[in-house]
Design an enzyme around this catalytic site. Structure first.
Site, PDB file in Angstrom:
ATOM      1  N   TYR A 154      43.709 -78.068 -35.217  1.00 56.13           N
ATOM      2  CA  TYR A 154      45.119 -78.454 -35.344  1.00 56.13           C
ATOM      3  C   TYR A 154      45.335 -79.582 -34.347  1.00 56.13           C
ATOM      4  CZ  TYR A 154      46.141 -74.116 -37.939  1.00 56.13           C
ATOM      5  OH  TYR A 154      46.184 -73.114 -38.880  1.00 56.13           O
ATOM      6  N   PRO A 162      53.528 -74.666 -43.582  1.00 58.66           N
ATOM      7  CA  PRO A 162      52.165 -74.126 -43.576  1.00 58.66           C
ATOM      8  C   PRO A 162      51.464 -74.143 -42.215  1.00 58.66           C
ATOM      9  CG  PRO A 162      52.232 -76.263 -44.680  1.00 58.66           C
ATOM     10  CD  PRO A 162      53.647 -75.898 -44.380  1.00 58.66           C
ATOM     11  N   LYS A 190      51.029 -68.832 -42.548  1.00 60.37           N
ATOM     12  CA  LYS A 190      51.684 -67.532 -42.672  1.00 60.37           C
ATOM     13  C   LYS A 190      52.228 -67.207 -44.077  1.00 60.37           C
ATOM     14  CE  LYS A 190      51.013 -65.854 -38.737  1.00 60.37           C
ATOM     15  NZ  LYS A 190      49.574 -65.836 -39.045  1.00 60.37           N
ATOM     16  N   TYR A 243      49.100 -65.727 -34.539  1.00 59.47           N
ATOM     17  CA  TYR A 243      48.230 -66.418 -35.497  1.00 59.47           C
ATOM     18  C   TYR A 243      47.386 -65.419 -36.288  1.00 59.47           C
ATOM     19  CZ  TYR A 243      45.466 -70.000 -37.703  1.00 59.47           C
ATOM     20  OH  TYR A 243      44.881 -70.796 -38.663  1.00 59.47           O
TER      21      TYR A 243
HETATM   22  P1  RFL Z   1      53.389 -68.198 -55.814  1.00 58.48           P
HETATM   23  O1  RFL Z   1      51.987 -68.428 -55.419  1.00 58.48           O
HETATM   24  O2  RFL Z   1      54.311 -69.343 -55.899  1.00 58.48           O
HETATM   25  O3  RFL Z   1      53.330 -67.471 -57.232  1.00 58.48           O
HETATM   26  C1  RFL Z   1      54.494 -67.261 -58.011  1.00 58.48           C
HETATM   27  C2  RFL Z   1      54.084 -67.252 -59.467  1.00 58.48           C
HETATM   28  O4  RFL Z   1      55.236 -67.003 -60.272  1.00 58.48           O
HETATM   29  C3  RFL Z   1      55.206 -67.868 -61.387  1.00 58.48           C
HETATM   30  N1  RFL Z   1      56.579 -68.000 -61.900  1.00 58.48           N
HETATM   31  C4  RFL Z   1      57.054 -67.283 -62.937  1.00 58.48           C
HETATM   32  N2  RFL Z   1      56.458 -66.381 -63.727  1.00 58.48           N
HETATM   33  C5  RFL Z   1      57.220 -65.855 -64.709  1.00 58.48           C
HETATM   34  N3  RFL Z   1      58.508 -66.169 -64.917  1.00 58.48           N
HETATM   35  C6  RFL Z   1      59.131 -67.076 -64.145  1.00 58.48           C
HETATM   36  N4  RFL Z   1      60.403 -67.381 -64.356  1.00 58.48           N
HETATM   37  C7  RFL Z   1      58.397 -67.671 -63.108  1.00 58.48           C
HETATM   38  N5  RFL Z   1      58.704 -68.577 -62.152  1.00 58.48           N
HETATM   39  C8  RFL Z   1      57.587 -68.769 -61.433  1.00 58.48           C
HETATM   40  C9  RFL Z   1      54.604 -69.145 -60.859  1.00 58.48           C
HETATM   41  O5  RFL Z   1      54.024 -69.926 -61.904  1.00 58.48           O
HETATM   42  C10 RFL Z   1      53.548 -68.609 -59.889  1.00 58.48           C
HETATM   43  O6  RFL Z   1      52.282 -68.432 -60.519  1.00 58.48           O
HETATM   44  O7  RFL Z   1      54.088 -67.121 -54.880  1.00 58.48           O
HETATM   45  P2  RFL Z   1      53.454 -65.803 -54.177  1.00 58.48           P
HETATM   46  O8  RFL Z   1      52.622 -65.024 -55.166  1.00 58.48           O
HETATM   47  O9  RFL Z   1      54.567 -65.138 -53.474  1.00 58.48           O
HETATM   48  O10 RFL Z   1      52.396 -66.374 -53.131  1.00 58.48           O
HETATM   49  C11 RFL Z   1      52.835 -67.123 -52.025  1.00 58.48           C
HETATM   50  C12 RFL Z   1      51.772 -68.140 -51.619  1.00 58.48           C
HETATM   51  O11 RFL Z   1      51.388 -68.872 -52.769  1.00 58.48           O
HETATM   52  C13 RFL Z   1      52.261 -69.098 -50.522  1.00 58.48           C
HETATM   53  O12 RFL Z   1      53.033 -68.409 -49.564  1.00 58.48           O
HETATM   54  C14 RFL Z   1      51.089 -69.779 -49.770  1.00 58.48           C
HETATM   55  O13 RFL Z   1      50.338 -70.585 -50.641  1.00 58.48           O
HETATM   56  C15 RFL Z   1      51.602 -70.637 -48.620  1.00 58.48           C
HETATM   57  N6  RFL Z   1      50.524 -71.377 -47.928  1.00 58.48           N
HETATM   58  C16 RFL Z   1      49.732 -70.743 -47.002  1.00 58.48           C
HETATM   59  N7  RFL Z   1      49.888 -69.430 -46.744  1.00 58.48           N
HETATM   60  C17 RFL Z   1      49.048 -68.785 -45.861  1.00 58.48           C
HETATM   61  O14 RFL Z   1      49.233 -67.584 -45.628  1.00 58.48           O
HETATM   62  N8  RFL Z   1      48.009 -69.450 -45.225  1.00 58.48           N
HETATM   63  C18 RFL Z   1      47.788 -70.767 -45.436  1.00 58.48           C
HETATM   64  O15 RFL Z   1      46.795 -71.292 -44.904  1.00 58.48           O
HETATM   65  C19 RFL Z   1      48.668 -71.486 -46.328  1.00 58.48           C
HETATM   66  N9  RFL Z   1      48.486 -72.785 -46.574  1.00 58.48           N
HETATM   67  C20 RFL Z   1      50.314 -72.740 -48.198  1.00 58.48           C
HETATM   68  C21 RFL Z   1      49.271 -73.419 -47.493  1.00 58.48           C
HETATM   69  C22 RFL Z   1      51.081 -73.407 -49.147  1.00 58.48           C
HETATM   70  C23 RFL Z   1      50.847 -74.759 -49.388  1.00 58.48           C
HETATM   71  N10 RFL Z   1      51.656 -75.372 -50.370  1.00 58.48           N
HETATM   72  C24 RFL Z   1      51.191 -76.281 -51.331  1.00 58.48           C
HETATM   73  C25 RFL Z   1      53.002 -74.920 -50.578  1.00 58.48           C
HETATM   74  C26 RFL Z   1      49.032 -74.746 -47.714  1.00 58.48           C
HETATM   75  C27 RFL Z   1      49.831 -75.438 -48.648  1.00 58.48           C
HETATM   76  C28 RFL Z   1      49.531 -76.890 -48.808  1.00 58.48           C
HETATM   77  C1  PHB Z   2      44.242 -74.471 -45.462  1.00 57.50           C
HETATM   78  O1  PHB Z   2      44.697 -74.837 -46.543  1.00 57.50           O
HETATM   79  O2  PHB Z   2      43.014 -74.306 -45.282  1.00 57.50           O
HETATM   80  C2  PHB Z   2      45.167 -74.215 -44.335  1.00 57.50           C
HETATM   81  C3  PHB Z   2      46.506 -74.535 -44.469  1.00 57.50           C
HETATM   82  C4  PHB Z   2      47.361 -74.299 -43.400  1.00 57.50           C
HETATM   83  C5  PHB Z   2      46.871 -73.756 -42.227  1.00 57.50           C
HETATM   84  C6  PHB Z   2      45.534 -73.432 -42.106  1.00 57.50           C
HETATM   85  C7  PHB Z   2      44.675 -73.651 -43.164  1.00 57.50           C
HETATM   86  O3  PHB Z   2      47.688 -73.560 -41.164  1.00 57.50           O
END
Ligand code: RFL
Ligand code: PHB
Length: 389
Positions: free
Chosen positions: A200, A292, A296, A384
């Site tokens: 980081y 992100p 978390k 963390y």
């Molecule tokens: P999601 O993954 O958004 O899934 C929700 C699903 O619902 C569908 N949907 C519907 N289905 C039916 N009817 C409807 N009306 C609907 N509306 C929507 C969607 O198509 C989708 O498939 O939510 P969920 O399951 O709660 O999961 C949450 C996680 O995806 C999210 O918190 C994480 O990705 C966040 N995040 C990270 N979290 C971590 O714990 N560690 C990480 O390292 C981390 N890195 C990140 C991240 C999120 C990122 N982005 C792009 C937001 C890094 C990035 C870049």
């Molecule tokens: C990852 O996508 O690998 C990722 C994203 C956010 C973090 C750590 C890892 O804080």
């Protein structure tokens, strides 16, 4: 169609909840708006807390995770040419796993399909009815054909843009939000990670993160403007900017290559309260978003799944409503702590538009303090690796 728990959203929250309930003989139907290929193409989280790993094991879907995930005992925090290693095991007694959200989702889809449990893709016009009665239902359509599921409970696992949260009447719902004035530009590349732990990095040019998926798949992020488009950034420009934000020894050894995915994510902190309305329960990104920086988001979704799963088990196995009655309160207590950590770590590591030299000196002083203070490192490491459920 009838089921016990209708789950809206086939992302990690919905699939994990469905798999845990299935193992206890509780019937679910999962409805997903997109195609399976689309859900699996989203590159998101990479860091798993032990709580999520334990839920994957309890759900019986951890075989590949336990084989392929990389255990991380620490991470490097860099600022300019200075850096320190945050030792998770020394400071907090636990480590984290690096295993992509895509892989978690794939393992959960495979398990659901192997179990023959119902899962519908490309559902449209989802509506939740009677959530405040004892007989809720979900109406939707597939290929223009209307359908209905009658159920005992609805789990709203449909992410930030889903319908579940908005089903709770406005006057019963309170929303808290902070939108950050920058985004993260992320790339995935088939190159060896620059370091064996995450880095980081905070610099005058903005934040950067070096992460990974496996020994030949790297995930890198740089803080970018909200007005940027991924297409504006050539791979060459990305690598050059990343190098400028890393301590020299890492910049010099960074292996670059073509990106296989490139996207921009805005940063937001968001919480809705309560997370329950009658027989509708919100879970994961449907109820809260974190920037992100602290890794978390997925992990907080997992703690919601834990509380809801136990509440529903209590209902079906012990005829008790105590767990579901306390779901919102228990989940929110942990959510707010994850929000605080993500907000704090984001504020510490990014350069904000309009930030003055005093603000920058405060960030550097705090990083210097963290570098030299065991108690501060323990507090950071405990957050963390994940606070207990
Ligand atoms: P999601 O993954 O958004 O899934 C929700 C699903 O619902 C569908 N949907 C519907 N289905 C039916 N009817 C409807 N009306 C609907 N509306 C929507 C969607 O198509 C989708 O498939 O939510 P969920 O399951 O709660 O999961 C949450 C996680 O995806 C999210 O918190 C994480 O990705 C966040 N995040 C990270 N979290 C971590 O714990 N560690 C990480 O390292 C981390 N890195 C990140 C991240 C999120 C990122 N982005 C792009 C937001 C890094 C990035 C870049
Ligand atoms: C990852 O996508 O690998 C990722 C994203 C956010 C973090 C750590 C890892 O804080």
């Amino acid at each position: 169609m009838k089921t016990q728990v209708a789950i809206i959203g086939g992302g990690p929250s919905g699939l994990l909840l469905g798999q845990l309930l299935h193992r206890r003989g509780i019937d679910t139907v999962v409805l997903e708006r997109k195609t399976k290929a689309h859900v699996l193409s989203r590159i998101r989280a990479g860091v798993l807390e032990r709580g999520l790993a334990a839920l994957m094991r309890e759900a019986g879907v951890a075989e590949r995770m336990d084989r392929e995930a990389i255990r991380h005992d620490g991470a490097l925090i860099a600022y300019g040419e200075d850096s320190f290693r945050l030792d998770f095991t020394q400071r907090a007694g636990h480590s984290v796993l690096v295993y992509g959200q895509t892989e978690i989702t794939r393992d959960l889809y495979d398990a659901r399909e192997a179990a023959g449990a119902p899962l519908e893709f490309e559902v449209e016009d989802v509506e939740i009815h009677g959530a405040d009665t004892d007989a809720p239902s979900v109406r939707y359509s597939v290929n223009g054909q209307p359908r209905q599921i009658d159920c005992d409970f609805v789990a709203g696992c449909d992410g930030f843009h889903g319908v579940s949260r908005k089903t709770i009447p406005d006057h019963l719902r309170r929303e808290y939000e902070k939108v950050y004035p920058f985004g993260w530009l992320g790339i995935l590349s088939e190159t060896p990670p620059v370091h064996d732990e995450l880095i980081y990095a905070s610099t005058d040019r903005g934040f950067a993160l070096c992460s990974m998926r496996n020994p030949n798949l790297s995930r890198y992020y740089i803080q970018c403007s909200l007005y940027d488009n991924p297409e504006d950034w050539t791979d060459k420009a990305f690598w050059e900017e990343l190098k400028l934000r890393l301590p020299r020894r890492f910049a010099d050894s960074l292996v670059t290559g073509p990106s296989i995915e490139k996207s921009i994510a805005p940063l937001r902190s968001f919480v809705t309260e309560p997370m329950r309305w009658g027989r509708l329960f919100l879970c994961g990104d449907a109820a809260h978003i974190v920037p992100p920086t602290g890794a978390k988001g997925l992990n907080t979704a997992a703690s919601d799944v834990h509380y809801l799963y136990h509440g529903l088990r209590d209902f079906y196995e012990n005829n008790s409503t105590e767990g579901i009655d306390r779901y919102s309160e228990k989940a929110l207590r942990r959510v707010w702590k994850a929000e605080r950590f993500s907000w704090w770590f984001s504020a510490l590591m990014h350069r904000f538009p309009g930030q003055n030299m005093f603000d920058t000196k405060m960030q550097i002083a705090e990083l210097d303090f963290l570098r030299s203070n065991a108690a501060a490192q323990s507090a950071m490491a405990e957050n963390y690796v994940g606070l207990p459920y």
